[in-house]
Design an enzyme around this catalytic site. Structure first.
Site, PDB file in Angstrom:
ATOM      1  N   PHE A  26       0.850  -1.183   0.000  1.00 49.57           N
ATOM      2  CA  PHE A  26       0.000   0.000   0.000  1.00 49.57           C
ATOM      3  C   PHE A  26       0.890   1.239   0.000  1.00 49.57           C
ATOM      4  CE2 PHE A  26      -3.376   2.858   1.291  1.00 49.57           C
ATOM      5  CZ  PHE A  26      -4.497   2.281   0.716  1.00 49.57           C
ATOM      6  N   GLU A  62      -0.839  -6.209   7.655  1.00 51.34           N
ATOM      7  CA  GLU A  62      -0.347  -7.554   7.364  1.00 51.34           C
ATOM      8  C   GLU A  62       1.132  -7.720   7.679  1.00 51.34           C
ATOM      9  OE1 GLU A  62      -4.047  -6.758   5.824  1.00 51.34           O
ATOM     10  OE2 GLU A  62      -2.291  -5.740   4.976  1.00 51.34           O
ATOM     11  N   ILE A  85       1.638   4.753   5.947  1.00 47.53           N
ATOM     12  CA  ILE A  85       0.242   5.030   6.273  1.00 47.53           C
ATOM     13  C   ILE A  85       0.074   6.543   6.217  1.00 47.53           C
ATOM     14  CG2 ILE A  85      -1.597   4.727   7.966  1.00 47.53           C
ATOM     15  CD1 ILE A  85       0.291   2.543   9.260  1.00 47.53           C
ATOM     16  N   GLU A  89      -9.421  10.769   5.616  1.00 45.94           N
ATOM     17  CA  GLU A  89     -10.529  11.539   6.186  1.00 45.94           C
ATOM     18  C   GLU A  89     -11.253  10.807   7.306  1.00 45.94           C
ATOM     19  OE1 GLU A  89     -12.981  12.500   2.858  1.00 45.94           O
ATOM     20  OE2 GLU A  89     -11.428  13.703   1.899  1.00 45.94           O
ATOM     21  N   HIS A  92      -9.694   5.457  10.257  1.00 48.08           N
ATOM     22  CA  HIS A  92      -8.932   4.289   9.805  1.00 48.08           C
ATOM     23  C   HIS A  92      -7.425   4.496   9.959  1.00 48.08           C
ATOM     24  CE1 HIS A  92      -8.455   0.526   7.683  1.00 48.08           C
ATOM     25  NE2 HIS A  92      -7.628   1.091   6.817  1.00 48.08           N
ATOM     26  N   ARG A 131      10.519  11.676   3.830  1.00 44.28           N
ATOM     27  CA  ARG A 131      11.114  10.778   4.813  1.00 44.28           C
ATOM     28  C   ARG A 131      11.546   9.435   4.247  1.00 44.28           C
ATOM     29  NH1 ARG A 131       7.952  14.372   6.944  1.00 44.28           N
ATOM     30  NH2 ARG A 131       8.150  15.052   9.107  1.00 44.28           N
TER      31      ARG A 131
END
Length: 153
Positions: A26, A62, A85, A89, A92, A131
């Site tokens: 992701f 995961e 991550i 909005e 989550h 980063r």
């Protein structure tokens, strides 16, 4: 903290180490950059390519289960978690950040293996991009330094 005074470790030698890396897909452009910087830094410290196992998982939630499987194998001196991550909005973001972080930490403690956590948690993509290289390198350095330290304790 970005720009924090981290100190430095002297002459880290990873030539005798086996390292496991779990990368979340992701936000893949970010995590690919994290992985590339991490792998380059591991090589610079002498970790042999054949002693690195690099796997990908769908997302940050995961990562801990793959780390756990690696830790259970007892084949690795240290593990590295890579992910990104970015706040959205909804709530989550907090759920994923908190649960993945707790899972990564638990693996290190449960299995007494160093786990360098480079799962970025940022407000936006620009912060993640800023980063990605430094945190990838930092993860490699932490893994090698802690693996060598634990061998002496």
């Amino acid at each position: 903290m970005f720009g924090a005074e981290k100190g430095s470790a002297a002459n880290l030698d990873g030539s005798a180490l086996a390292i496991g890396i779990v990368q979340a897909r992701f936000n893949e452009s970010i995590t690919d950059s994290l992985a590339q910087a991490c792998l380059q830094e591991l090589a610079a410290m002498g970790v042999q390519a054949e002693n690195i196992r690099h796997v990908k998982v769908p997302g940050a939630l995961e990562v801990p289960v793959a780390l756990q499987a690696m830790a259970e194998s007892e084949e690795f001196d240290a593990l590295i978690a890579l992910g990104c991550i970015i706040r959205g909005e909804t709530y989550h973001f907090e759920l994923v950040a908190n649960e993945s972080g707790a899972g990564v930490t638990r693996i290190g403690l449960d299995f007494q293996i160093p786990v360098a956590n480079a799962i970025l948690t940022t407000e936006n993509e620009a912060q993640a991009i800023a980063r990605q290289v430094d945190k990838g390198r930092d993860a490699a350095i932490v893994a090698v330094e802690m693996a060598n330290l634990l061998k002496t304790l």
